[in-house]
Design a protein around this motif. Structure first.
Motif, PDB file in Angstrom:
ATOM      1  N   MET A 202       0.433  -1.383  -0.192  1.00 27.11           N
ATOM      2  CA  MET A 202       0.064  -0.303  -0.128  1.00 27.11           C
ATOM      3  C   MET A 202       0.699   1.332  -0.116  1.00 27.11           C
ATOM      4  SD  MET A 202      -3.316  -0.631   2.366  1.00 27.11           S
ATOM      5  CE  MET A 202      -4.296   1.050   2.148  1.00 27.11           C
ATOM      6  N   ASN A 203       0.079   2.669  -0.940  1.00 27.66           N
ATOM      7  CA  ASN A 203       1.311   3.290  -0.854  1.00 27.66           C
ATOM      8  C   ASN A 203       0.793   4.733   0.358  1.00 27.66           C
ATOM      9  OD1 ASN A 203      -0.546   4.023  -2.885  1.00 27.66           O
ATOM     10  ND2 ASN A 203       0.328   3.576  -4.456  1.00 27.66           N
ATOM     11  N   VAL A 204       0.882   6.003   0.293  1.00 16.49           N
ATOM     12  CA  VAL A 204       0.375   6.706   0.629  1.00 16.49           C
ATOM     13  C   VAL A 204      -0.809   7.466   0.525  1.00 16.49           C
ATOM     14  CG1 VAL A 204       1.400   9.127   1.104  1.00 16.49           C
ATOM     15  CG2 VAL A 204       2.337   7.772   1.257  1.00 16.49           C
ATOM     16  N   TRP A 205      -0.976   7.857  -0.437  1.00 14.77           N
ATOM     17  CA  TRP A 205      -2.661   7.822  -1.292  1.00 14.77           C
ATOM     18  C   TRP A 205      -3.391   6.542  -1.330  1.00 14.77           C
ATOM     19  CZ3 TRP A 205      -2.162  12.224  -3.821  1.00 14.77           C
ATOM     20  CH2 TRP A 205      -0.834  12.433  -4.280  1.00 14.77           C
ATOM     21  N   LEU A 206      -3.188   5.061  -0.991  1.00 17.12           N
ATOM     22  CA  LEU A 206      -4.351   4.508  -0.575  1.00 17.12           C
ATOM     23  C   LEU A 206      -4.714   4.531   0.873  1.00 17.12           C
ATOM     24  CD1 LEU A 206      -3.255   1.488  -2.723  1.00 17.12           C
ATOM     25  CD2 LEU A 206      -5.132   3.368  -3.349  1.00 17.12           C
ATOM     26  N   TRP A 207      -3.168   4.647   1.614  1.00 19.46           N
ATOM     27  CA  TRP A 207      -3.597   5.221   3.469  1.00 19.46           C
ATOM     28  C   TRP A 207      -4.345   6.615   3.334  1.00 19.46           C
ATOM     29  CZ3 TRP A 207      -3.085   1.331   7.367  1.00 19.46           C
ATOM     30  CH2 TRP A 207      -2.380   1.196   7.105  1.00 19.46           C
ATOM     31  N   GLY A 208      -3.950   7.597   2.560  1.00 16.11           N
ATOM     32  CA  GLY A 208      -5.307   8.924   2.345  1.00 16.11           C
ATOM     33  C   GLY A 208      -6.632   8.356   2.261  1.00 16.11           C
ATOM     34  N   ALA A 209      -6.767   7.464   1.581  1.00 13.63           N
ATOM     35  CA  ALA A 209      -8.414   7.561   0.939  1.00 13.63           C
ATOM     36  C   ALA A 209      -8.576   6.395   2.018  1.00 13.63           C
ATOM     37  CB  ALA A 209      -8.574   6.475  -0.815  1.00 13.63           C
ATOM     38  N   ALA A 210      -7.985   5.187   2.854  1.00 13.48           N
ATOM     39  CA  ALA A 210      -8.698   4.798   3.693  1.00 13.48           C
ATOM     40  C   ALA A 210      -8.958   5.847   5.141  1.00 13.48           C
ATOM     41  CB  ALA A 210      -8.204   3.472   4.531  1.00 13.48           C
ATOM     42  N   GLY A 211      -8.193   7.139   5.497  1.00 10.41           N
ATOM     43  CA  GLY A 211      -8.257   7.231   6.291  1.00 10.41           C
ATOM     44  C   GLY A 211      -9.760   8.626   5.650  1.00 10.41           C
ATOM     45  N   LEU A 212      -9.522   9.160   4.246  1.00 11.23           N
ATOM     46  CA  LEU A 212     -10.996   9.836   4.069  1.00 11.23           C
ATOM     47  C   LEU A 212     -12.351   8.846   4.714  1.00 11.23           C
ATOM     48  CD1 LEU A 212      -9.753  12.045   1.623  1.00 11.23           C
ATOM     49  CD2 LEU A 212     -10.966  12.517   3.710  1.00 11.23           C
ATOM     50  N   LEU A 213     -12.259   7.218   3.768  1.00 10.53           N
ATOM     51  CA  LEU A 213     -13.379   7.024   4.132  1.00 10.53           C
ATOM     52  C   LEU A 213     -13.773   6.534   5.724  1.00 10.53           C
ATOM     53  CD1 LEU A 213     -13.064   4.645   0.831  1.00 10.53           C
ATOM     54  CD2 LEU A 213     -14.269   6.035   1.048  1.00 10.53           C
ATOM     55  N   LEU A 214     -12.955   5.979   6.686  1.00  9.87           N
ATOM     56  CA  LEU A 214     -13.610   6.407   8.026  1.00  9.87           C
ATOM     57  C   LEU A 214     -13.985   7.973   8.304  1.00  9.87           C
ATOM     58  CD1 LEU A 214     -10.618   4.730  10.134  1.00  9.87           C
ATOM     59  CD2 LEU A 214     -12.291   3.570   9.405  1.00  9.87           C
ATOM     60  N   GLY A 215     -14.170   8.812   7.655  1.00 10.31           N
ATOM     61  CA  GLY A 215     -14.713  10.064   7.731  1.00 10.31           C
ATOM     62  C   GLY A 215     -15.914  10.067   7.493  1.00 10.31           C
ATOM     63  N   VAL A 216     -16.112   9.381   6.601  1.00  8.68           N
ATOM     64  CA  VAL A 216     -17.404   9.173   6.299  1.00  8.68           C
ATOM     65  C   VAL A 216     -18.254   8.216   7.227  1.00  8.68           C
ATOM     66  CG1 VAL A 216     -19.459   7.557   4.328  1.00  8.68           C
ATOM     67  CG2 VAL A 216     -16.925   9.218   3.683  1.00  8.68           C
ATOM     68  N   LEU A 217     -18.155   8.015   8.030  1.00  6.87           N
ATOM     69  CA  LEU A 217     -19.084   7.170   8.673  1.00  6.87           C
ATOM     70  C   LEU A 217     -20.123   7.943   9.857  1.00  6.87           C
ATOM     71  CD1 LEU A 217     -16.567   4.333  10.592  1.00  6.87           C
ATOM     72  CD2 LEU A 217     -18.417   4.022   8.978  1.00  6.87           C
ATOM     73  N   PRO A 218     -19.032   8.678   9.947  1.00  8.97           N
ATOM     74  CA  PRO A 218     -19.521  10.386  10.996  1.00  8.97           C
ATOM     75  C   PRO A 218     -20.932  11.164  10.110  1.00  8.97           C
ATOM     76  CG  PRO A 218     -17.627   9.995  11.427  1.00  8.97           C
ATOM     77  CD  PRO A 218     -17.586   8.996  10.617  1.00  8.97           C
ATOM     78  N   CYS A 219     -20.204  10.970   9.133  1.00 12.57           N
ATOM     79  CA  CYS A 219     -21.383  11.546   8.223  1.00 12.57           C
ATOM     80  C   CYS A 219     -22.547  10.526   7.311  1.00 12.57           C
ATOM     81  CB  CYS A 219     -20.062  12.293   7.220  1.00 12.57           C
ATOM     82  SG  CYS A 219     -19.513  13.914   7.681  1.00 12.57           S
ATOM     83  N   GLY A 220     -22.533   9.936   8.266  1.00 14.18           N
ATOM     84  CA  GLY A 220     -23.289   8.995   7.622  1.00 14.18           C
ATOM     85  C   GLY A 220     -24.504   8.302   8.556  1.00 14.18           C
ATOM     86  N   TRP A 221     -23.214   8.767  10.025  1.00 16.97           N
ATOM     87  CA  TRP A 221     -24.393   8.306  11.267  1.00 16.97           C
ATOM     88  C   TRP A 221     -25.433   9.487  11.280  1.00 16.97           C
ATOM     89  CZ3 TRP A 221     -24.677  11.054  15.621  1.00 16.97           C
ATOM     90  CH2 TRP A 221     -25.189  11.170  16.864  1.00 16.97           C
ATOM     91  N   LEU A 222     -24.695  11.192  11.093  1.00 12.11           N
ATOM     92  CA  LEU A 222     -25.349  12.497  11.241  1.00 12.11           C
ATOM     93  C   LEU A 222     -26.686  12.166   9.970  1.00 12.11           C
ATOM     94  CD1 LEU A 222     -25.501  15.244  12.634  1.00 12.11           C
ATOM     95  CD2 LEU A 222     -24.035  15.773  10.368  1.00 12.11           C
ATOM     96  N   ALA A 223     -26.330  11.378   8.980  1.00 10.36           N
ATOM     97  CA  ALA A 223     -27.838  11.674   7.759  1.00 10.36           C
ATOM     98  C   ALA A 223     -28.543  10.395   8.254  1.00 10.36           C
ATOM     99  CB  ALA A 223     -26.801  11.498   6.407  1.00 10.36           C
ATOM    100  N   VAL A 224     -28.350   9.377   8.934  1.00  9.77           N
ATOM    101  CA  VAL A 224     -29.335   8.731   9.621  1.00  9.77           C
ATOM    102  C   VAL A 224     -30.409   9.541  11.106  1.00  9.77           C
ATOM    103  CG1 VAL A 224     -29.478   6.552  10.124  1.00  9.77           C
ATOM    104  CG2 VAL A 224     -28.298   6.809   8.115  1.00  9.77           C
ATOM    105  N   ARG A 225     -29.330   9.425  11.843  1.00  9.59           N
ATOM    106  CA  ARG A 225     -29.719   9.752  13.020  1.00  9.59           C
ATOM    107  C   ARG A 225     -29.952  11.500  13.342  1.00  9.59           C
ATOM    108  NH1 ARG A 225     -32.052   5.272  15.711  1.00  9.59           N
ATOM    109  NH2 ARG A 225     -30.212   5.527  17.110  1.00  9.59           N
ATOM    110  N   ALA A 226     -30.031  12.620  12.988  1.00 14.41           N
ATOM    111  CA  ALA A 226     -30.071  13.416  12.995  1.00 14.41           C
ATOM    112  C   ALA A 226     -31.476  14.395  12.117  1.00 14.41           C
ATOM    113  CB  ALA A 226     -29.122  15.079  12.414  1.00 14.41           C
ATOM    114  N   SER A 227     -31.783  15.566  12.839  1.00 13.88           N
ATOM    115  CA  SER A 227     -33.151  15.550  11.863  1.00 13.88           C
ATOM    116  C   SER A 227     -32.295  15.697  10.083  1.00 13.88           C
ATOM    117  CB  SER A 227     -33.644  17.415  12.296  1.00 13.88           C
ATOM    118  OG  SER A 227     -32.507  18.252  12.094  1.00 13.88           O
ATOM    119  N   ARG A 228     -33.893  15.980   9.736  1.00 12.29           N
ATOM    120  CA  ARG A 228     -33.646  16.187   7.951  1.00 12.29           C
ATOM    121  C   ARG A 228     -32.264  16.585   7.240  1.00 12.29           C
ATOM    122  NH1 ARG A 228     -39.786  15.410   7.860  1.00 12.29           N
ATOM    123  NH2 ARG A 228     -40.836  13.808   7.762  1.00 12.29           N
TER     124      ARG A 228
END
Length: 84
Positions: free
Chosen positions: A1-27
């Motif tokens: 794995m190179n640096v680009w793939l590690w960065g992509a994996a880190g960004l994809l971990l940032g999707v989890l809180p946003c997805g939780w917000l999209a599902v559980r918060a107000s509209r």
């Protein structure tokens, strides 16, 4: 794995809180979370395209922000009176 793939994996971990917000918060907050998921996912796709050395994947990464923006506008249009 190179640096680009590690960065992509880190960004994809940032999707989890946003997805939780999209599902559980107000509209309105969910719509903001959905827009943020589109932004983070497009950045992750750019990093994945660079990490795999495939310039053809960059087209998908550049098309996603526009599709995400139009989708957010449509959701806001149809749910306008129910967002607040």
């Amino acid at each position: 794995m190179n640096v680009w793939l590690w960065g992509a994996a880190g960004l994809l971990l940032g999707v989890l809180p946003c997805g939780w917000l999209a599902v559980r918060a107000s509209r309105f907050d969910g719509l903001v979370g959905l827009q943020m998921v589109g932004t983070v996912a497009s950045l992750a796709l750019v990093l994945l395209a660079e990490g795999f050395h495939r310039s053809s994947y960059m087209g998908v990464a550049l098309a996603l922000p526009f599709v995400s923006f139009v989708g957010t506008l449509l959701i806001a249009r149809f749910l306008g009176r129910h967002l607040l």
